[in-house]
Design a protein around this motif. Structure first.
Motif, PDB file in Angstrom:
ATOM      1  N   ASP A  83      20.116   8.212 -23.018  1.00  0.00           N
ATOM      2  CA  ASP A  83      20.897   7.233 -23.067  1.00  0.00           C
ATOM      3  C   ASP A  83      22.343   7.504 -21.803  1.00  0.00           C
ATOM      4  O   ASP A  83      23.105   6.173 -21.463  1.00  0.00           O
ATOM      5  CB  ASP A  83      21.665   8.367 -23.930  1.00  0.00           C
ATOM      6  N   ALA A  84      21.882   8.744 -20.720  1.00  0.00           N
ATOM      7  CA  ALA A  84      22.070   8.885 -19.629  1.00  0.00           C
ATOM      8  C   ALA A  84      21.291   7.655 -18.187  1.00  0.00           C
ATOM      9  O   ALA A  84      22.695   7.907 -17.924  1.00  0.00           O
ATOM     10  CB  ALA A  84      22.200  10.279 -18.987  1.00  0.00           C
ATOM     11  N   ALA A  85      20.219   7.230 -19.052  1.00  0.00           N
ATOM     12  CA  ALA A  85      19.455   6.973 -18.226  1.00  0.00           C
ATOM     13  C   ALA A  85      19.191   5.233 -17.910  1.00  0.00           C
ATOM     14  O   ALA A  85      20.331   4.923 -19.160  1.00  0.00           O
ATOM     15  CB  ALA A  85      18.025   7.470 -18.010  1.00  0.00           C
ATOM     16  N   THR A  86      19.280   4.353 -17.442  1.00  0.00           N
ATOM     17  CA  THR A  86      19.249   3.080 -17.299  1.00  0.00           C
ATOM     18  C   THR A  86      17.516   2.987 -17.704  1.00  0.00           C
ATOM     19  O   THR A  86      16.455   2.230 -16.412  1.00  0.00           O
ATOM     20  CB  THR A  86      19.103   2.092 -15.941  1.00  0.00           C
ATOM     21  N   SER A 113      10.292   8.951 -14.336  1.00  0.00           N
ATOM     22  CA  SER A 113      11.900   8.576 -13.463  1.00  0.00           C
ATOM     23  C   SER A 113      12.899   9.399 -14.020  1.00  0.00           C
ATOM     24  O   SER A 113      13.388   9.390 -12.901  1.00  0.00           O
ATOM     25  CB  SER A 113      11.492   7.372 -12.661  1.00  0.00           C
ATOM     26  N   ILE A 114      13.367   9.932 -14.215  1.00  0.00           N
ATOM     27  CA  ILE A 114      14.750  10.491 -15.147  1.00  0.00           C
ATOM     28  C   ILE A 114      14.483  11.481 -14.122  1.00  0.00           C
ATOM     29  O   ILE A 114      13.147  12.770 -14.470  1.00  0.00           O
ATOM     30  CB  ILE A 114      14.757  10.446 -16.328  1.00  0.00           C
ATOM     31  N   PRO A 115      15.565  12.328 -13.521  1.00  0.00           N
ATOM     32  CA  PRO A 115      15.197  13.586 -12.535  1.00  0.00           C
ATOM     33  C   PRO A 115      15.350  14.525 -13.068  1.00  0.00           C
ATOM     34  O   PRO A 115      15.963  14.632 -14.914  1.00  0.00           O
ATOM     35  CB  PRO A 115      16.363  13.714 -11.902  1.00  0.00           C
ATOM     36  N   MET A 116      14.115  15.070 -13.844  1.00  0.00           N
ATOM     37  CA  MET A 116      14.105  16.718 -14.632  1.00  0.00           C
ATOM     38  C   MET A 116      14.777  17.908 -13.644  1.00  0.00           C
ATOM     39  O   MET A 116      13.232  18.156 -12.272  1.00  0.00           O
ATOM     40  CB  MET A 116      13.091  16.285 -14.826  1.00  0.00           C
ATOM     41  N   GLN A 117      14.627  19.010 -14.595  1.00  0.00           N
ATOM     42  CA  GLN A 117      14.821  20.581 -13.753  1.00  0.00           C
ATOM     43  C   GLN A 117      13.959  21.621 -14.626  1.00  0.00           C
ATOM     44  O   GLN A 117      14.277  21.255 -15.955  1.00  0.00           O
ATOM     45  CB  GLN A 117      15.987  21.226 -13.445  1.00  0.00           C
ATOM     46  N   LYS A 118      13.451  22.521 -14.505  1.00  0.00           N
ATOM     47  CA  LYS A 118      12.757  23.157 -14.504  1.00  0.00           C
ATOM     48  C   LYS A 118      13.480  24.249 -16.388  1.00  0.00           C
ATOM     49  O   LYS A 118      13.185  24.957 -17.163  1.00  0.00           O
ATOM     50  CB  LYS A 118      12.115  24.928 -13.861  1.00  0.00           C
ATOM     51  N   THR A 119      14.387  24.502 -15.679  1.00  0.00           N
ATOM     52  CA  THR A 119      15.908  24.539 -16.297  1.00  0.00           C
ATOM     53  C   THR A 119      16.119  24.050 -17.739  1.00  0.00           C
ATOM     54  O   THR A 119      16.891  24.155 -19.077  1.00  0.00           O
ATOM     55  CB  THR A 119      17.100  25.179 -15.959  1.00  0.00           C
ATOM     56  N   SER A 120      15.448  22.705 -18.254  1.00  0.00           N
ATOM     57  CA  SER A 120      15.752  21.829 -19.386  1.00  0.00           C
ATOM     58  C   SER A 120      14.732  22.991 -19.940  1.00  0.00           C
ATOM     59  O   SER A 120      14.258  23.446 -20.164  1.00  0.00           O
ATOM     60  CB  SER A 120      14.890  20.683 -19.643  1.00  0.00           C
ATOM     61  N   TYR A 156       8.031  15.540 -15.573  1.00  0.00           N
ATOM     62  CA  TYR A 156       8.573  14.028 -16.032  1.00  0.00           C
ATOM     63  C   TYR A 156       8.511  13.850 -17.510  1.00  0.00           C
ATOM     64  O   TYR A 156       8.085  15.302 -18.396  1.00  0.00           O
ATOM     65  CB  TYR A 156       7.121  13.491 -16.177  1.00  0.00           C
ATOM     66  N   LEU A 157       9.581  13.565 -18.193  1.00  0.00           N
ATOM     67  CA  LEU A 157      10.102  13.453 -18.708  1.00  0.00           C
ATOM     68  C   LEU A 157       9.289  12.572 -20.164  1.00  0.00           C
ATOM     69  O   LEU A 157       9.297  11.798 -20.087  1.00  0.00           O
ATOM     70  CB  LEU A 157      11.695  12.848 -19.490  1.00  0.00           C
ATOM     71  N   VAL A 158       8.331  13.751 -21.389  1.00  0.00           N
ATOM     72  CA  VAL A 158       7.586  12.517 -21.757  1.00  0.00           C
ATOM     73  C   VAL A 158       7.205  12.278 -22.660  1.00  0.00           C
ATOM     74  O   VAL A 158       8.071  13.831 -24.218  1.00  0.00           O
ATOM     75  CB  VAL A 158       6.067  13.283 -21.709  1.00  0.00           C
ATOM     76  N   HIS A 159       7.619  11.646 -23.780  1.00  0.00           N
ATOM     77  CA  HIS A 159       7.758  11.152 -25.357  1.00  0.00           C
ATOM     78  C   HIS A 159       7.017  12.234 -26.074  1.00  0.00           C
ATOM     79  O   HIS A 159       6.797  12.829 -27.944  1.00  0.00           O
ATOM     80  CB  HIS A 159       8.026   9.866 -25.971  1.00  0.00           C
TER      81      HIS A 159
END
Length: 334
Positions: free
Chosen positions: A99-102, A160-167, A219-222
């Motif tokens: 939702d926060a991404a384009t 391409s959404i920036p992700m972190q290991k803390t997620s 990567y955010l993977v569905h």
């Protein structure tokens, strides 16, 4: 698994905090929305939502219900049992990230969420369109290729959404793969994998060892992009992909090919041009076809969800194969 015999007097207002696997399945399979209605009405009231229950949505393993506002706007509420509560946390975070991404294709907007008796619930705003699975076999080859191309562009943007290991979504991929090497054969045997494919399971993954990519990119993977989780609509310019739903299996890792496996298996369905359209739109450069095939096939065998017998029956040509190397060309038609 038919577990309805476990339920006699179901009361959604008293959901069990720690149900057994079988009992949780029985509750999730209980389709009568009138028994769920008091709980849903209470949740809506607690969240200041003037929504009424319309019906249970048949697709999906988690109890999901269509809700409606006074202006006929559609909403959905999904319940996740304590046994799979990670899906609640994963979907909640993934929806907020999207939702926060384009992104070029809509994803459900999270309206409210919470936990009751260790059961999670998510209320999302409905998206326009119909499930691709309802019409996919009626589409022309060109239309299927168009959908694959649109899906490739969506995945490129989502990854391409920036992700972190803390997620909460983060998964140490090499550790995960090591665990799967130890556990996958027994799981596939319990699932009743066809004998010849089961016999070839260990030889295949032993002959084509897989290692996680040597990259720090995340990567955010569905991870479940099949036609039942994709929404489409028709317009003057043809058919378009207009929605992506169900992020319960979403994860964050450094292996984008895990996303590609589902698209190859369940969207391409053995059609080379469809799969190629996805890869081209995703801007994936195929430098070594054999290495790519081995990676996709091994990731599929090691996958922690899904039933391989379904793929054998679902993808044209695979049923006649006797081993995984013969099946590669149909499962991943590069």
């Amino acid at each position: 698994m038919k577990t309805s015999y476990l339920i006699k007097d179901f009361d959604a207002m008293a959901l069990p905090q720690a149900p057994s696997y079988e009992y949780a399945c029985a509750i999730c399979d209980f389709t009568n929305e009138t028994h769920w209605q008091p709980l849903i009405e209470q949740i809506c009231e607690n969240n200041d939502l003037a929504l009424s229950v319309v019906e249970r949505v048949s697709s999906g393993e988690n109890p999901t219900f269509l809700l409606q506002s006074a202006s006929n706007q559609a909403f959905y509420i999904k319940f996740i049992a304590p046994n799979w509560l990670f899906q609640y946390h994963h979907e909640k975070e993934a929806l907020n990230l999207c939702d926060a991404a384009t992104l070029p294709i809509a994803t459900p907007k999270l309206i409210a969420h919470g936990e009751l008796n260790n059961w999670g619930y998510l209320i999302t705003k409905g998206l326009e369109g119909q499930l691709l699975s309802d019409i996919y076999n009626e589409l022309t080859d060109d239309e299927q290729q168009s959908i694959a191309a649109q899906l490739g562009r969506f995945c490129l943007q989502m990854h391409s959404i920036p992700m972190q290991k803390t997620s909460v979504l983060y998964k140490d991929w090499q550790k995960f793969i090591d665990e799967q090497y130890h556990n996958s054969y027994a799981r596939r045997k319990r699932q009743g994998l066809r004998a010849d494919f089961l016999a070839d399971f260990i030889p295949y993954i032993a002959h084509t060892p897989y290692t996680a990519p040597d990259t720090t990119n995340l990567y955010l993977v569905h991870s479940d992009l099949h036609p039942g989780n994709l929404l489409v609509k028709r317009g003057d310019d043809g058919i378009s992909l207009c929605g992506v739903i169900d992020f319960g299996d979403a994860l964050v890792c450094n292996e984008p090919l895990f996303e590609v496996t589902t698209v190859g298996l369940l969207v391409a369905k053995g059609k080379t041009k469809v799969f190629q359209q996805f890869l081209e739109s995703y801007l994936y450069q195929v430098d070594d076809k054999r290495t790519l095939l081995n990676s996709l096939m091994t990731l599929t065998l090691l996958r922690h969800t899904g039933n391989l017998n379904y793929l054998i029956e679902y993808v044209p040509g695979v049923k006649q194969c006797k081993n995984w190397q013969d099946a590669e060309q149909y499962l991943f038609p590069i």
